[in-house]
Structure formats: C-alpha cells, structure tokens
Design an enzyme around this catalytic site. Structure first.
Site, short mmCIF file in Angstrom:
data_model
loop_
_atom_site.label_atom_id
_atom_site.label_comp_id
_atom_site.label_asym_id
_atom_site.label_seq_id
_atom_site.Cartn_x
_atom_site.Cartn_y
_atom_site.Cartn_z
N ASN A 9 0.86 -1.19 0.00
CA ASN A 9 0.00 0.00 0.00
C ASN A 9 0.90 1.23 0.00
O ASN A 9 1.53 1.55 1.00
CB ASN A 9 -0.91 -0.02 1.23
CG ASN A 9 -1.77 1.24 1.33
OD1 ASN A 9 -1.89 2.01 0.38
ND2 ASN A 9 -2.37 1.44 2.50
N TRP A 10 0.95 1.91 -1.14
CA TRP A 10 1.86 3.05 -1.27
C TRP A 10 1.34 4.31 -0.59
O TRP A 10 2.07 5.29 -0.47
CB TRP A 10 2.10 3.34 -2.75
CG TRP A 10 2.92 2.31 -3.46
CD1 TRP A 10 3.26 1.06 -3.00
CD2 TRP A 10 3.50 2.42 -4.76
NE1 TRP A 10 4.00 0.39 -3.94
CE2 TRP A 10 4.17 1.20 -5.04
CE3 TRP A 10 3.51 3.42 -5.73
CZ2 TRP A 10 4.84 0.97 -6.24
CZ3 TRP A 10 4.17 3.20 -6.92
CH2 TRP A 10 4.83 1.99 -7.17
N LYS A 11 0.06 4.31 -0.21
CA LYS A 11 -0.56 5.48 0.43
C LYS A 11 -0.33 6.72 -0.44
O LYS A 11 -0.32 6.62 -1.67
CB LYS A 11 -0.06 5.63 1.86
CG LYS A 11 -0.26 4.34 2.67
CD LYS A 11 0.01 4.51 4.14
CE LYS A 11 -0.19 3.18 4.85
NZ LYS A 11 -0.05 3.31 6.31
N HIS A 96 -9.49 0.73 5.06
CA HIS A 96 -8.20 0.92 5.72
C HIS A 96 -8.36 1.83 6.92
O HIS A 96 -9.18 2.74 6.92
CB HIS A 96 -7.19 1.50 4.73
CG HIS A 96 -5.78 1.50 5.23
ND1 HIS A 96 -5.31 2.48 6.09
CD2 HIS A 96 -4.75 0.64 5.04
CE1 HIS A 96 -4.04 2.22 6.38
NE2 HIS A 96 -3.69 1.10 5.77
N GLU A 98 -6.78 4.26 8.02
CA GLU A 98 -6.65 5.70 7.76
C GLU A 98 -7.90 6.26 7.12
O GLU A 98 -8.26 7.42 7.35
CB GLU A 98 -5.40 5.95 6.91
CG GLU A 98 -4.12 5.68 7.69
CD GLU A 98 -2.91 5.37 6.83
OE1 GLU A 98 -1.86 5.11 7.43
OE2 GLU A 98 -3.03 5.36 5.58
N GLU A 168 -5.33 -5.29 10.61
CA GLU A 168 -4.40 -4.21 10.92
C GLU A 168 -4.57 -3.78 12.37
O GLU A 168 -5.53 -3.07 12.68
CB GLU A 168 -4.71 -2.97 10.08
CG GLU A 168 -4.85 -3.13 8.61
CD GLU A 168 -5.20 -1.79 7.97
OE1 GLU A 168 -4.41 -1.31 7.18
OE2 GLU A 168 -6.26 -1.22 8.31
N GLY A 174 2.66 2.24 11.08
CA GLY A 174 3.49 3.42 10.97
C GLY A 174 4.13 3.84 12.28
O GLY A 174 4.73 4.91 12.37
N SER A 214 3.11 -3.16 10.30
CA SER A 214 4.56 -2.94 10.30
C SER A 214 5.38 -4.21 10.08
O SER A 214 6.28 -4.53 10.85
CB SER A 214 4.99 -2.25 11.62
OG SER A 214 4.45 -0.96 11.70
N GLY A 235 3.03 -1.29 4.29
CA GLY A 235 2.99 0.15 4.08
C GLY A 235 4.35 0.69 3.69
O GLY A 235 4.80 0.55 2.56
#
Length: 252
Positions: A9-11, A96, A98, A168, A174, A214, A235
């Site tokens: 997931n490149w965000k 997700h 976020e 998650e 992160g 992570s 991530g």
C-alpha cells in the site's frame, strides 16, 4: 490451498517519475526471481493506469486504495467499481484504518463497497483491526468480531471466499510497533473462527487473511510462518524495492 499474498500500500507517496521507476524495478524483480506468493500493489489512483500498462501480463496485481460505495453520480473525487473494472484493475483496498480515522468510514460503508466490488469481479481487500485503547481495554476480540460481521456477513459463502481480509492492529501501523507473531496469529485464528461459525470451516479455510502491522524484512518470515497468516499488507516498506523484495522472500 489459500492464496499467499504480499501487497504493498503506497498510500500518498511518490511523484509520477518515482512511481514509474519503482514499478519497473518491481516488475524486473518479479520476472527474475521465483516467488512463492502473489505480489500486489495499491499505488495512488493517479498511477493505476500506468501500473496496468507496466504490468500488462498481470504479473503483479493492481489495486486502488479505496473505491466509492456508490455506483456513479455526483460524488466529486470518488472512484467507482465500474471505473476500476474498465481499466482491468485487480481490486481495491476497503476500510483501511486511515480511511476510517480521517474520512469517517464505517463497517456499513465497507459492506456496500465490498458488494459493489464483487459485482464487478474485483477483489476486495477488507481491512479491520483495533486501536491501542481497545486492545488495552481487552476489547480487541469483540471489536474485530463486530467489524467482520457487519462488513461481511451479508455475503454468500461463495462471495466471502473471494474476499481477502487484512488484519491491521491500528496501534502497529506506521509506529514501528509490531504485534508479536503469536499475537497476530491469535487474532487471525479468531477471525477465521468467526467466519467458520457463520459459513463453516471449509469456507473459512479458503479465505486469505493478511497481517497489516509494520511487517519488515527482518520479521516477515516468522510472521508468515504462522498457520493462519497468509501474507502481509505492507505500508512504508513497500516504497523501497530492497525492503519489499525481502518481505516477499519471507515466503521462500
């Protein structure tokens, strides 16, 4: 056999030149190395068509980071399942943490998105997991159970087998913190048992469940060796080929 998957997931990262370079590097790596898992990426939406052009033989799955719960219409800034189908995308991340935190997404939103994705032949990667406060309060099992039931339990047995779940632990995204392999396995087994209670063990055993907290090159092999962990949703480590490739090799 459940599919084994490492998804990046490149965000909201990479300009177009850097994104193209990483895609080309990843394709070259995939073509020159035997991998024991599927490799997927979820780049920013602006780069989805470029990714499909680069990965034209589908060596690498191409996913959006989100999609709308609406089929079409006046929803500025949204991407529909039909649009993703039209560029032959593989699927979409849904729910997700976020998106939940910054955009108010709920499990009911996720349910509608998942059904639309399946209707268009897309693979939904449904993300769930507890916050640090919920884990400290001992609520993590109940939180994940409720998320799973609300988002997925309107699906048929055949439909749920097409869903990939990404657990998650929000407190490990992160932050550099990682659930121990035993903690991750415990929740993955719990999620599979919830599905088994509704759909039967045979169906539950076909659902791939990824770990999304992570994962790093130095812990991937141990995490992926757990019986109910079928890969990772990666991530930050997905933004560098050196790190991402070592995580892929966690299945070797």
């Amino acid at each position: 056999m459940r599919r084994k998957i490492v998804a990046g997931n490149w965000k909201m990262n990479k300009n177009v030149i850097d994104a193209q370079q990483l895609m080309i590097q990843l394709l070259s790596y995939k073509n020159n190395n035997a991998t024991n898992c599927e490799v997927w990426i979820a780049p920013p939406s602006l780069y989805l068509m470029m990714a499909k052009d680069i990965f034209e033989k589908d060596e690498i799955g191409v996913f959006s980071q989100d999609m709308s719960e609406h089929e079409s219409g006046a929803y500025t800034g949204e991407i529909s399942a039909d649009m993703l189908e039209s560029i032959d995308a593989t699927g979409s991340l849904i729910g997700h943490s976020e998106r939940r935190q910054y955009h108010g997404e709920t499990d009911s939103h996720c349910n509608r998105k998942i059904k639309l994705a399946l209707d268009k032949g897309l693979i939904p990667v449904y993300c769930n997991g507890e916050t640090l406060e919920q884990r400290k309060a001992g609520q993590h099992f109940e939180v994940v159970k409720n998320q799973t039931e609300v988002a997925l339990f309107t699906l048929s047995a055949e439909e749920i087998k097409k869903v990939v779940i990404a657990y998650e632990p929000v407190w490990a995204i992160g932050t550099g913190e990682t659930a121990t392999p035993e903690q991750a396995q415990e929740i993955h087994a719990h999620i599979r048992s919830i599905i088994a209670a509704k759909y039967g063990q045979e169906v539950a055993d076909e659902v791939s469940i990824l770990y999304g907290g992570s994962v790093k090159p130095d812990n991937a092999k141990e995490i992926f060796s757990q019986p109910d962990i079928d890969g990772g949703l990666i991530g930050g480590a997905a933004l560098k080929l050196e790190d991402f490739s070592k995580i892929i090799e966690g299945f070797n």
